[in-house]
Motif scaffolding. Structure first.
Motif, mmCIF file in Angstrom:
data_model
loop_
_atom_site.group_PDB
_atom_site.id
_atom_site.type_symbol
_atom_site.label_atom_id
_atom_site.label_comp_id
_atom_site.label_asym_id
_atom_site.label_seq_id
_atom_site.Cartn_x
_atom_site.Cartn_y
_atom_site.Cartn_z
ATOM 1 N N ALA A 65 -10.892 2.254 -6.117
ATOM 2 C CA ALA A 65 -10.850 2.970 -7.399
ATOM 3 C C ALA A 65 -11.858 2.392 -8.371
ATOM 4 N N VAL A 112 -8.527 1.657 2.007
ATOM 5 C CA VAL A 112 -8.138 2.756 1.119
ATOM 6 C C VAL A 112 -9.280 2.965 0.132
ATOM 7 N N LYS A 113 -9.220 4.067 -0.592
ATOM 8 C CA LYS A 113 -10.289 4.373 -1.529
ATOM 9 C C LYS A 113 -10.338 3.312 -2.634
ATOM 10 N N VAL A 158 0.872 -1.177 0.000
ATOM 11 C CA VAL A 158 0.000 0.000 0.000
ATOM 12 C C VAL A 158 0.908 1.225 0.000
ATOM 13 N N ARG A 181 -12.589 2.784 -12.150
ATOM 14 C CA ARG A 181 -12.013 3.405 -13.340
ATOM 15 C C ARG A 181 -12.718 2.918 -14.590
ATOM 16 N N ARG A 231 -3.736 -4.054 -11.978
ATOM 17 C CA ARG A 231 -4.768 -4.313 -10.975
ATOM 18 C C ARG A 231 -5.228 -5.756 -11.103
ATOM 19 N N GLU A 250 -8.557 -3.480 -1.578
ATOM 20 C CA GLU A 250 -8.656 -2.062 -1.198
ATOM 21 C C GLU A 250 -9.608 -1.884 -0.019
ATOM 22 N N LYS A 273 -2.763 3.729 -2.294
ATOM 23 C CA LYS A 273 -3.138 2.826 -3.380
ATOM 24 C C LYS A 273 -2.571 1.440 -3.135
ATOM 25 N N GLU A 303 -0.818 -1.615 -4.660
ATOM 26 C CA GLU A 303 -0.003 -1.870 -5.845
ATOM 27 C C GLU A 303 0.545 -3.287 -5.805
ATOM 28 N N HIS A 355 -9.047 -6.852 -6.681
ATOM 29 C CA HIS A 355 -8.311 -5.641 -6.295
ATOM 30 C C HIS A 355 -9.181 -4.746 -5.402
ATOM 31 N N GLN A 356 -10.466 -4.636 -5.763
ATOM 32 C CA GLN A 356 -11.382 -3.835 -4.948
ATOM 33 C C GLN A 356 -11.540 -4.438 -3.550
#
Length: 920
Positions: free
Chosen positions: A379, A376-377, A341, A381, A361, A371, A345, A347, A367-368
């Motif tokens: 993303a 963490v936020k 992290v 996309r 990702r 997160e 983000k 990674e 990945h979500q």
């Protein structure tokens, strides 16, 4: 050296190509008197005769002389333009599937008419591609009266058209449009959920105007339709809150493996502890019956689903996916091991190199889930939903041709990528334009001052001036300088493209000053004295009859002749380039706006050492050298080595761009092969009226593999694996005595037959079709993302002496093969697992959950969503619902056979009660 000797003896290859065209031109000319003798009503009749001759076995080449003669006569009667012999050469060359290079003003718009007409006779459609909407609409409107005289329909594809209008225009014999619109329509068509909603009808013959611009300059950037994925970030947050409530399933202390549930009764299974099983090798998680019930309880307890539904219903089953990914994130993926992290983000860490995989990702929601785990936020996309390069799009045409004023310099690339030969057609009259030497200034302000002075001098005597700029910003900067100096002018750039036709029409009029970006660099026909045709078209409108249009043209031409002679005496159009472009071809296109059809003209480029091209490829070193040798600010310099330096800089850019295009197509060829397969399979599913056979074929293929493995394994272990495979994939738990392939197949076939009977063949087929289409579209998006990230990742492998492209092909196709297999088994499993429910007569059918797809380029995504909703509405109006362990469309079903009671014997013949067998 040998090439030069052969050229002297036999002539150049281009000269030989041109000579081959001469006999065909003569054959067309021999038919001219025949065409002149025809009455107007004979022209469409002759078109029908040509079509009949083709249907009886004649080829397009057989009827070419008559068709071209007929077309030339039609153009002369309607527009007063008779094609010159050199124009006929260009037309023949286009029909032969080659590139025609003709100088500006040689009438390329007219050159395209004859081959478009001839090839339209096959009934398969012809596409004429231009670089922008203005040219597409202009060329179509200009030549529509000619084609109408011949009995041929013409359509135009513009960016603001809806699907129904697009389809109507594609169904015309000849369709004009831009490369972007044709390409995006291809991608959008392959995102439709019904064949009837597609707008295109195939790729037969294509004529590309300004072919070097479209197939070379613009080919560096692929077409991409993107859209936001479903905004389900809150679901990942919600699910993550309850991960701690789940426990791993207990293991048998003797084997240190999970208990085998195959031979257990439901009561015994209920006694087992734990909610999920983990396979660390493949990083998979699966829920036990107890775990599934716990998910259902949590969802109801926290009002995440409707009280009257369960997690097993179709619209809620996605939550199983969210919980699965959440447990994978917590149990199988560790911070600072598989990922880090950084800067808020998550990674991914490359397991082989230990490096951060920038921009990568995990797919499928993992990945979500990580997160959410790390707080963490999440993303959200845009996802690439469809993409294609111009290279691979245009290579789909059965026959491809094109025309431009500047193609010979790129002949090698055209041959290598598109298998296109280029033939330079001689001009009808010698070029009379004077191309002056470049003026070079030390800084940009001096250059602009010199340009303004040059414009003022030309404008004062009435000579029309066209100034080319490289950007909107610079066109507006020059406009401000001209306004400050009191020089009336027009500006043509992307901000005022709506007035493009009017601005271009008058750019050659006496005293006109036009400042333009590259919009005026290609395809624009600037006539000295102004365009009498555009003025005529403005007066009578596009709906005018050929006779009305011709009368207006005649009247305007008489007025124009006087203006033309006056402007001609002033030296013709003066073209000023405000700086050199990346490509020499773009500069030549700008020069080519002047000196058309033997008219006088003049061109000059003004350059400063601050221009982008000079700064990036000449550098400060050249500017310092200029200062040291005594170049004064405000004074221009002329020197041969400067001209060579500029040309060298342009060659560097051209070589760099060629490498970018070559690299792009090398990688896209891998994607293209996969894309073609996916789109073919998608179409076959949309057209298949008996998809249950496809499901049974999949079931048989997998059963063959499983029973083969069973026959070659240890008995106890083999039974367990076989039973688990059948249960997990097809939702059927069988006793050992039923473990025979033909019995399992018979059981599955009976299940399919019963459901098809209850639902009705058409509705059942529709259900399977939507399951397939949704799965294909979803998995294809994942594959596009995977290939995109893989392309970045494989370059690191070059450090290990591996070829990145080879690695990309191997990994890309391995992932693709796995994706195809996942789709097959996933959909077969959904069909076999689906449950049938009888909705009470007074209870309205439940609405399926809705999601919105957004995107930047494609309009049809919302139409796609509407199409799916229309299908659901049609099913729901019939008062029937099919639900199951799947996501996707609701399908209507009705039970026509007797209902089996929970305590009745199971119809499968196992001897068990229905509730303990198939009733589970």
């Amino acid at each position: 050296m040998l090439d030069k000797v052969l050229s002297v003896i036999f002539g150049s290859q281009n000269e030989r190509d041109v000579k081959k065209l001469i006999p065909i031109v003569k054959a067309v000319n021999d038919k001219e008197e025949w065409a002149k003798s025809l009455a107007p009503e004979d022209f469409p009749k002759q078109t029908q005769i040509f079509k009949e001759r083709l249907s009886k076995g004649e080829t397009l080449d057989d009827i070419l002389p008559e068709a071209f003669a007929l077309c030339r006569e039609a153009a002369f009667r309607v527009r007063g333009e008779r094609a010159y012999d050199v124009q006929l050469m260009g037309s023949i060359n286009l029909h032969q599937g080659k590139i025609t290079e003709m100088k500006t003003g040689e009438g390329k718009t007219l050159v395209a008419v004859a081959p478009a007409y001839l090839n339209s006779l096959s009934g398969k459609g012809v596409h004429v591609v231009t670089v922008n909407d203005y040219l597409a609409e202009r060329d179509a409107n200009t030549m529509r009266p000619v084609f109408a005289y011949l009995g041929v329909t013409v359509g135009t594809i513009l960016s603001n058209m809806d699907n129904s209008v697009r389809k109507e225009n594609y169904n015309c014999d000849i369709t004009y449009g831009t490369n972007n619109e044709f390409g995006f329509d291809y991608l959008r068509d392959n995102m439709q959920i019904e064949m009837a909603r597609k707008v295109q009808r195939g790729f037969n013959y294509c004529i590309v105007d300004e072919i070097d611009s479209i197939l070379i300059d613009e080919a560096r950037t692929p077409l991409i339709i993107s859209g936001a994925g479903e905004d389900d970030t809150f679901k990942f947050y919600e699910v993550d809150k309850y991960v701690g409530l789940f426990e791993e399933a207990e293991k048998d202390p003797k084997t240190d493996d999970y208990y085998d549930e195959v031979d257990m009764t439901p009561e015994e299974r209920a006694e087992l502890k734990g909610d999920y099983k983990i396979d660390e090798k493949s990083k998979r998680v699966s829920f036990t019956d107890k775990g599934m019930n716990k998910i259902d309880s949590i969802l109801h307890q926290h009002n995440l689903i409707s009280p009257e539904t369960t997690v097993f219903d179709e619209e809620n089953f996605e939550y199983v996916h969210y919980f699965t990914q959440a447990i994978r994130a917590h149990r199988l993926y560790n911070k600072d091991d598989e990922y880090v992290v950084r800067d808020g983000k998550v990674e991914i860490v490359d397991e082989f190199t230990g490096r951060i995989l920038e921009g990568r990702r995990y797919s499928d929601g993992l990945h979500q889930a990580i997160e959410a785990k790390e707080h963490v936020k999440i993303a959200q996309r845009n996802r690439t939903m469809a993409t294609v390069t111009f290279q691979n799009f245009f290579r789909m045409y059965t026959k491809l041709s094109g025309m431009t004023g500047t193609a010979a310099t790129e002949a090698v690339e055209f041959q290598k990528i598109y298998k296109l030969d280029c033939v330079v057609i001689p001009t009808n009259l010698p070029v009379a334009r004077v191309d002056e030497q470049d003026e070079v200034y030390l800084n940009e302000s001096d250059k602009w001052n010199a340009i303004v002075k040059e414009i003022r001098d030309a404008h004062a005597k009435g000579q029309p001036v066209l100034v080319g700029t490289v950007s909107v910003e610079k066109s507006e900067h020059l406009s401000a300088l001209l306004t400050k100096n009191g020089i009336r002018h027009e500006v043509l750039n992307a901000k005022n493209h709506a007035r493009e036709a009017l601005i271009i029409a008058e750019a050659g009029a006496k005293g006109a000053v036009t400042v333009a970006t590259n919009m005026a660099g290609r395809g624009t026909d600037i006539k000295l004295g102004g365009s009498y045709e555009q003025r005529a078209l403005s007066k009578v409108g596009t709906e005018a009859t050929p006779e009305e249009y011709q009368a207006a043209v005649k009247a305007e031409k008489e007025k124009w002749l006087k203006d033309y002679e006056e402007v001609k005496s002033l030296g013709g159009l003066y073209v000023i380039g405000s700086e050199r472009h990346e490509s020499r071809r773009i500069d030549n296109q700008l020069r080519g706006r002047s000196g058309r059809q033997g008219d006088p003209g003049r061109s000059k480029f003004f350059i400063s050492m601050d221009d982008d091209l000079m700064r990036l490829f000449g550098g400060e070193r050249m500017k310092n050298l200029m200062t040291r040798i005594g170049m004064e600010p405000g004074e221009p310099i002329y020197h041969p080595w400067l001209t060579k330096g500029i040309e060298k800089a342009q060659k560097k850019v051209e070589e760099r761009n060629f490498e970018i295009r070559k690299n792009l197509i090398d990688y896209d060829d891998v994607l293209n092969e996969q894309r073609e397969f996916i789109y073919q399979q998608r179409d076959s599913i949309l057209e298949d009226e008996n998809l249950s056979e496809r499901i049974m074929t999949t079931a048989k293929d997998y059963l063959d593999d499983w029973f083969y493995d069973f026959a070659h394994s240890k008995k106890g272990e083999g039974i367990k694996v076989l039973t688990e495979n059948i249960k997990n994939n097809f939702g059927v738990m069988l006793p050992p005595e039923m473990l025979q392939e033909d019995k399992v197949l018979s059981l599955l076939q009976n299940d399919i037959t019963e459901k098809e009977t209850l639902v009705g063949h058409e509705q059942f087929n529709m259900f399977i079709r939507y399951q397939y289409i949704q799965a294909i579209d979803r998995k294809w998006l994942d594959q596009l993302e995977y290939l995109d990230s893989l392309r970045e990742a494989v370059h690191l492998r070059s450090y290990g002496s591996k070829n990145p492209l080879t690695e990309y092909k191997i990994d890309g196709f391995n992932q693709f093969d796995a994706m195809i297999e996942k789709i097959r088994i996933e959909i077969a499993g959904r069909v076999f697992k689906v449950r049938i429910q009888i909705a009470p007569a007074d209870q309205p059918p439940r609405q399926a959950m809705q999601g919105n797809a957004q995107h930047s380029e494609a309009q049809s995504m919302s139409e796609q969503a509407r199409g799916a909703q229309m299908a659901r509405n049609a099913q729901q109006q019939a008062g029937r619902t099919m639900a199951g362990a799947s996501s996707g469309q609701s399908v209507t079903v009705v039970r026509t056979g007797p209902k089996v009671g929970r305590n009745d014997p199971c119809p499968c013949g196992s001897g068990k009660k229905y509730k303990n067998c198939h009733g589970r």
